[in-house]
Design a protein around this motif. Structure first.
Motif: not given
Length: 166
Positions: A1-12, A50-62
């Motif tokens: 998706m373009e301009n994501p606000q939420v990052l969903i990360v999973m370990g596997s 991934l975490a450190a760069g999230a805010a700079g990419r427009g992510i607001r919640v992880i």
């Protein structure tokens, strides 16, 4: 998706069926998101970046989903000041209780909001993220109110059906 606000990360990738439940909720509300697989143990540098760069990419919640030792949410929280919502994933000999304990026992100063184990937790994580975003988005706030009203109407309809069948 373009301009994501939420990052969903999973370990596997085995966590995907659980985390997709949260993605469905975000999509239902029109909230843009990005999904990634990154392990706190198997690729720690990727996870940290991934975490450190999230805010700079427009992510607001992880939202971070992981099972067993479940360090993913905590590792991500250590690398950003964005809000982190943990979703414990069932599996292993303790069926997700180990993941739940790992997430809720974060040391003071590195918070991780933690939801229930499994699909309900993933759905609630998405709703909680939407609630945070709705603090500055009147449209999302109204959609949340409508969502709750819809749930209440569904319960009422089920009760009426039960009463009619008795």
């Amino acid at each position: 998706m373009e301009n994501p606000q939420v990052l969903i990360v999973m370990g596997s990738d085995s966590d995907l069926p659980i985390m997709e439940e949260g993605a469905k909720v975000l999509a239902e509300f029109g909230v843009s998101y990005e999904m990634r697989i990154s392990s706190a143990h198997r690729c720690p540098r990727k996870t940290a970046a991934l975490a450190a760069g999230a805010a700079g990419r427009g992510i607001r919640v992880i939202i971070a989903g992981a099972g067993m030792a479940a360090h993913l949410a905590g590792v991500i929280a250590a690398e950003t000041t964005l809000p982190i919502i943990g979703v414990p994933i069932g599996g292993g000999s303790l069926n997700g209780v180990d993941a739940l304990y790992a997430m809720v026992q974060m040391p003071a100063g590195i918070p991780v909001a933690t939801m229930a184990i499994g699909k309900a937790g993933a759905k609630n994580a998405a709703l909680f993220a939407i609630q945070m975003l709705a603090l500055h988005d009147a449209g999302l706030a109204a959609a949340l109110v409508s969502h709750r009203e819809k749930m209440a109407l569904e319960v009422e309809a089920k009760d009426q059906a039960l009463q009619a069948s008795r």
